[in-house]
Design an enzyme around this catalytic site. Sequence first.
Site, PDB file in Angstrom:
ATOM      1  N   ASP A   1       0.852  -1.195   0.000  1.00 12.94           N
ATOM      2  CA  ASP A   1       0.000   0.000   0.000  1.00 12.94           C
ATOM      3  C   ASP A   1       0.886   1.243   0.000  1.00 12.94           C
ATOM      4  OD1 ASP A   1       0.984  -0.229   2.575  1.00 12.94           O
ATOM      5  OD2 ASP A   1      -0.962  -0.307   3.559  1.00 12.94           O
TER       6      ASP A   1
ATOM      7  N   ASN B   1      -7.387  -1.418  13.880  1.00 16.17           N
ATOM      8  CA  ASN B   1      -8.815  -1.546  13.550  1.00 16.17           C
ATOM      9  C   ASN B   1      -9.075  -2.778  12.680  1.00 16.17           C
ATOM     10  OD1 ASN B   1      -7.645  -0.815  11.156  1.00 16.17           O
ATOM     11  ND2 ASN B   1      -8.797   1.091  10.889  1.00 16.17           N
TER      12      ASN B   1
ATOM     13  N   HIS C   1      -7.460  -3.505   9.902  1.00 19.49           N
ATOM     14  CA  HIS C   1      -7.219  -3.303   8.469  1.00 19.49           C
ATOM     15  C   HIS C   1      -6.042  -4.150   7.990  1.00 19.49           C
ATOM     16  CE1 HIS C   1      -4.285   0.426   8.777  1.00 19.49           C
ATOM     17  NE2 HIS C   1      -3.658  -0.702   9.020  1.00 19.49           N
TER      18      HIS C   1
ATOM     19  N   GLU D   1      -9.579  -0.815   4.841  1.00 19.36           N
ATOM     20  CA  GLU D   1     -10.106  -0.354   6.121  1.00 19.36           C
ATOM     21  C   GLU D   1     -11.413  -1.086   6.452  1.00 19.36           C
ATOM     22  OE1 GLU D   1      -8.166   1.263   7.851  1.00 19.36           O
ATOM     23  OE2 GLU D   1      -7.330   3.051   6.936  1.00 19.36           O
TER      24      GLU D   1
END
Length: 242
Positions: free
Chosen positions: A67, A136, A138, A143
């Site tokens: 990413d 979280n 991800h 996400e």
Amino acid sequence: MNLVIKSDYESLSLAAAQAIIELSKQKKEVNICLPTGTTPKGMYKALVDLHQAGQADFSFINWFTLDEYLGIPLSSPFSCYQQITELFYEPTGINKDRIFTFNSEAKDLDAEAARYNAIIEHMGGLDLAIVGIGMNGHVGFNEPGSSANAPTRVIDLHERTLVQSKKYFTDDHPIPTKGITLGMKTLLQSKEVFVVANGEEKADIVKFAIHGPVSDDVPVSHFQTHAGATFLLDTLAASKLK
Ligand code: PGA
């Protein structure tokens, strides 16, 4: 899904590095996706050490960044590409022709996401994806809300990711609010996946990832359904597992 628990961060990092070394021994072209963040730093150090000891030949491996942040130049020391370059590509002298990354400065970023994904498809897909877990849940910048079919794309970074990202930037550097990421679809198509997490702060999200329902709310949980996925944890990250 498989589970491997290591006693500490050093042995966890070595195990992740060994997964790459094993693939390199096949002496045929393989495609590997690499993450950034705090988790993989030890893995990169182990890879550099093994390379310096003459125990690693990376010449058949194609490398893909997982990413990238948007809104900062690729040449910035904060870009994911530069971080991997500094920690791994440069010290091991990886051939530039083998390195693939998002052009996060492209004018048409949707087209860029499609171009990058098409390269991976054209080259036969990923053989190994090494990924971390966000606080979280991800994976890359997939996400919460990312389905198993989520494509490689531009995405708004989640509130929790913005908080987590503070540790990667200096106080005077604004934290990017958008990213571009390999999609869950491409990652789930990887033959092997190593989901790596260490430290007590990851214990809760690791528990959700492994024991919780498979849910778009916790994108990493999608790897529960992948026979070639291994959660590689240290004892602290695994401390809340049953
Ligand atoms: P970390 O990030 O390695 O810095 O904990 C992991 C991630 O967000 O994927």
